[in-house]
Structure formats: structure tokens, C-alpha cells
Design a protein around this motif. Structure first.
Motif: not given
Length: 203
Positions: A52-54, A96-102, A104, A107
């Protein structure tokens, strides 16, 4: 992942460097050869259970081969070429390397960069400076496997005839050993694992 496998109609490649109980379905795709025609499975991806996550350490994706089919507009469908599958494996690795919270906009920029990089690297599939050629064992049968390494991880592709194999992740496995399961076998294995994960049928 809760998609039902009851209508699974394609073979599924499972990794053999882990037990079948250590994998789960992480994504699926369906499509139609023609608008309004019957729906069929396009692909299914397997990853390590419980992640889960990353970025995942590895993902094994099977693309179904559906052949050349007539369309209502007089044209036809066709399976993607192996270099397109190679590009897809690289793109999936980078996404998959794109971090969450960026934001729009950030992204969108990273997604576009991943697509451009995947296209560029995929076109070099036969360039051994970009893709090294090795071997994958599928049920005891050798298949050519192309492997691309980069700072973000690795991507690999193999043409298995009935399907196309894509693998990507952080570190390549020590052994490239797989099993190709027919739909009814894959349903039994993957549904059993899912029930175990949900606590159904446990002693």
C-alpha cells in the motif's frame, strides 16, 4: 482490488519468485473490438500482496492478444507491437514514481514527461545499449526477455505468443520464472488468495 474475475477470458502470467499466495490483482482492463460489440479482457496486473502506497517492488502485467478483427467502419483492430508494450512498461514505471499531493499542473507535466520518455525508450527496443536481451522461463519454456534499467527501476517485456508480458518495478528479480495460467486456473488461484486476504475460509 475488488474486480470480479468470474468472466476472466484470458491467460494470466504469475511470477514464480514468490508463492501464489503472496500475489494479488492490482489492476484490470477491458475493451471491445467494435463499438457495441462484446466486452473482453485486455489486461490484468499482479503485484505483491498487501502493498500500500509508493512504488511497488514489482508488477507483472499480462496483455491479451486478440488478433486482427473487422470494425463496423471498414477498418480493423490489431494487437500493439512489442515496442509499444515496452513503452507502456516504462511509462507505468515512471507513473508510479509520481508522489501524491502535487498540484494538478505538476502532475500533468510529469505524466507527459513519462509518456515522452516511454515512447523514446520503447522505440529503442532492438538497441542493446538500451534494452539487454535475456531469457524468461515460462512453464519450462524459454522466451526472449528484453530488460531496460534506469535510475527509477526497471522495465521488461516478452512476447509469449498467446499474450505479452510486461514487468516493471524497483529491482529486477533474481530469476525470471513464470507460470502461464488458463483463465479457470487463474480465477481459482487469485480468488483463493483474495478470500484469504478477506479472512474468508481461514481456520
Amino acid at each position: 482490488m475488488t474486480t470480479s474475475l468470474s468472466d476472466l477470458d484470458m491467460p494470466v502470467v504469475l511470477p514464480r519468485w514468490v508463492s501464489s499466495g503472496a500475489v494479488e490483482v492490482v489492476s484490470t482492463g477491458k475493451g471491445r473490438a467494435v463499438a457495441g460489440g462484446p466486452e473482453y479482457w485486455d489486461d490484468i496486473s499482479i503485484g505483491p500482496v498487501g502493498h500500500r502506497g509508493g512504488p511497488r517492488p514489482w508488477t507483472v502485467r499480462t496483455l491479451a492478444r486478440r488478433g486482427c478483427r473487422p470494425r463496423s467502419d471498414g477498418r480493423w483492430t490489431g494487437d500493439p507491437s512489442l515496442d509499444r508494450a515496452a513503452a507502456t512498461a516504462v511509462v507505468q514505471l515512471l507513473l508510479q514514481q509520481i508522489p501524491s499531493g502535487l498540484p494538478a499542473e505538476s502532475i500533468r507535466r510529469l505524466v507527459n514527461e513519462a509518456g515522452d520518455t516511454g515512447d523514446r525508450v520503447g522505440r529503442r527496443l532492438m538497441d542493446q545499449r538500451t534494452w539487454t536481451r535475456g531469457e524468461a522461463d515460462v512453464d519450462g519454456h524459454p522466451f526472449v526477455l528484453w530488460l531496460h534499467r534506469r535510475p527509477e527501476g526497471f522495465a521488461a517485456v516478452a512476447d509469449l505468443g498467446l499474450s505479452v508480458l510486461l514487468v516493471h518495478g524497483q529491482v529486477p528479480p533474481d530469476v525470471w520464472v513464470f507460470a502461464l495460467l488458463w483463465p479457470e486456473q487463474a480465477r481459482a488461484v487469485l480468488d483463493r488468495q483474495r478470500r484469504a486476504g478477506q479472512g474468508v475460509g481461514r481456520a
